[in-house]
Design an enzyme around this catalytic site. Sequence first.
Site, PDB file in Angstrom:
ATOM      1  N   LYS A 127       0.855  -1.142   0.036  1.00 56.87           N
ATOM      2  CA  LYS A 127      -0.036   0.026   0.238  1.00 56.87           C
ATOM      3  C   LYS A 127       0.959   1.234  -0.102  1.00 56.87           C
ATOM      4  O   LYS A 127       2.009   1.236   0.682  1.00 56.87           O
ATOM      5  CB  LYS A 127      -0.990  -0.073   1.160  1.00 56.87           C
ATOM      6  CG  LYS A 127      -0.383   0.220   2.739  1.00 56.87           C
ATOM      7  CD  LYS A 127      -0.607   1.793   3.346  1.00 56.87           C
ATOM      8  CE  LYS A 127       0.656   2.218   3.674  1.00 56.87           C
ATOM      9  NZ  LYS A 127       0.803   2.279   5.039  1.00 56.87           N
ATOM     10  N   ASP A 183      -3.049  -0.911  10.005  1.00 57.26           N
ATOM     11  CA  ASP A 183      -3.076  -1.077   8.482  1.00 57.26           C
ATOM     12  C   ASP A 183      -3.699  -2.400   7.999  1.00 57.26           C
ATOM     13  O   ASP A 183      -4.098  -2.531   6.807  1.00 57.26           O
ATOM     14  CB  ASP A 183      -1.802  -0.933   7.821  1.00 57.26           C
ATOM     15  CG  ASP A 183      -1.238   0.369   7.825  1.00 57.26           C
ATOM     16  OD1 ASP A 183      -1.815   1.208   8.266  1.00 57.26           O
ATOM     17  OD2 ASP A 183       0.030   0.760   7.597  1.00 57.26           O
TER      18      ASP A 183
HETATM   19  P1  ATP Z   1       4.301  -0.360   8.114  1.00 57.01           P
HETATM   20  O1  ATP Z   1       4.198   0.655   6.921  1.00 57.01           O
HETATM   21  O2  ATP Z   1       2.845  -0.998   8.118  1.00 57.01           O
HETATM   22  O3  ATP Z   1       4.679  -0.132   9.499  1.00 57.01           O
HETATM   23  P2  ATP Z   1       6.712  -1.531   6.938  1.00 57.01           P
HETATM   24  O4  ATP Z   1       6.475  -1.589   5.501  1.00 57.01           O
HETATM   25  O5  ATP Z   1       7.189  -0.375   7.297  1.00 57.01           O
HETATM   26  O6  ATP Z   1       4.993  -1.640   7.556  1.00 57.01           O
HETATM   27  P3  ATP Z   1       6.838  -4.239   7.169  1.00 57.01           P
HETATM   28  O7  ATP Z   1       7.464  -4.590   5.838  1.00 57.01           O
HETATM   29  O8  ATP Z   1       5.570  -4.593   7.628  1.00 57.01           O
HETATM   30  O9  ATP Z   1       7.171  -2.495   7.435  1.00 57.01           O
HETATM   31  O10 ATP Z   1       8.009  -4.862   8.405  1.00 57.01           O
HETATM   32  C1  ATP Z   1       7.988  -4.345   9.831  1.00 57.01           C
HETATM   33  C2  ATP Z   1       8.776  -5.222  10.646  1.00 57.01           C
HETATM   34  O11 ATP Z   1       7.720  -6.407  10.836  1.00 57.01           O
HETATM   35  C3  ATP Z   1       9.933  -5.844  10.350  1.00 57.01           C
HETATM   36  O12 ATP Z   1      10.986  -5.505  11.224  1.00 57.01           O
HETATM   37  C4  ATP Z   1       9.824  -7.318  10.054  1.00 57.01           C
HETATM   38  O13 ATP Z   1      10.764  -8.147  10.802  1.00 57.01           O
HETATM   39  C5  ATP Z   1       8.578  -7.546  10.793  1.00 57.01           C
HETATM   40  N1  ATP Z   1       7.626  -8.649  10.096  1.00 57.01           N
HETATM   41  C6  ATP Z   1       6.836  -9.271  10.687  1.00 57.01           C
HETATM   42  N2  ATP Z   1       6.048 -10.373   9.661  1.00 57.01           N
HETATM   43  C7  ATP Z   1       6.634  -9.779   8.443  1.00 57.01           C
HETATM   44  C8  ATP Z   1       6.065 -10.305   7.163  1.00 57.01           C
HETATM   45  N3  ATP Z   1       5.273 -11.228   6.890  1.00 57.01           N
HETATM   46  N4  ATP Z   1       6.848  -9.616   6.221  1.00 57.01           N
HETATM   47  C9  ATP Z   1       7.851  -8.552   6.497  1.00 57.01           C
HETATM   48  N5  ATP Z   1       7.913  -8.139   7.900  1.00 57.01           N
HETATM   49  C10 ATP Z   1       7.530  -8.690   8.977  1.00 57.01           C
END
Ligand code: ATP
Length: 284
Positions: free
Chosen positions: A10, A136
């Site tokens: 997203k 989210d």
């Molecule tokens: P948001 O914008 O919702 O905060 P993001 O894109 O910044 O998300 P994610 O890629 O969702 O961040 O990952 C955030 C943390 O979650 C990472 O430190 C990762 O280790 C952990 N994590 C747990 N499950 C997952 C998954 N299925 N895929 C990616 N990261 C994950």
Amino acid sequence: MKVYEKAPAKINLLLDVLRKREDGFHEVEMVMTMVDLADRLEMEELSRDTIIISSQAGYIPLDEKNLAFQAAKLIKERYEVKQGVYIHLDKKIPVAAGLAGGSSDAAATLRGLNRLWQLNIAEEELQLLGAELGSDVPFCITGGTAIARGRGEKLEHISNPPQCWVVLAKPPINVSTADVYGRLRANAIRQHPSLDAMLRSIQTQQFPDMCQALGNVLEEVTLPMHPEVQQLKEAMLKLGAEGVLMSGSGPTVFGLVSKESKVARMYNGLRGFCKEVYAVRLLT
Ligand code: ATP
């Protein structure tokens, strides 16, 4: 039996923080939409009562810290499912990038297990379950385009934005969403984006107006901390992006262009100094 689900990334076209609430969360106002960059999940039923996660990506947790694991555990417990599941995550969305990869995996797991175990859970109920996993996740259950309020879990679906190309670039730094919100002074935000202007541009399908209306107050925190994010925004504009914004709490930056002919120049220009670059369409 096996089921497959796509978990798209997203982006926020608009991210505003209205105030910090008494419960410590921030009251937000966001416009979210999805892009055609997605993880792929394969879910296979196991007769043993266990949850196993695997992934080709070496840098995400595969235990109970994984959001797909948490989603599977939640749905199993709540609906008293005795079977287990093996979930393979084919990660394509960069991790900790501000693209809600983990949240989208959790949402895809809830949708997939609802089908695999024939639980017939209504979409609204899946969204409520999702809200227990992260702000989210409810949006990621349905996708589309929506205004998100409250902590991000109160959704109002709206029509899709004008179709365009989205070039995403992630600098090689990690940004913690919790840290960025922790540093934000909600009552001292310099410039709030206009939700009205964004909604008008979407309603009238005016791409240049939408580019003008892009805004994310978290840039006020992340940009001074990580000058490379600001540099990436400037580089995208120089390379022809009609609108640029940091996604979520960063560090990914996206640039919007209406014409395919401009995409290659942007992509190649950015690849010169950034390894992780993706050129995709909005998922409309
Ligand atoms: P948001 O914008 O919702 O905060 P993001 O894109 O910044 O998300 P994610 O890629 O969702 O961040 O990952 C955030 C943390 O979650 C990472 O430190 C990762 O280790 C952990 N994590 C747990 N499950 C997952 C998954 N299925 N895929 C990616 N990261 C994950």
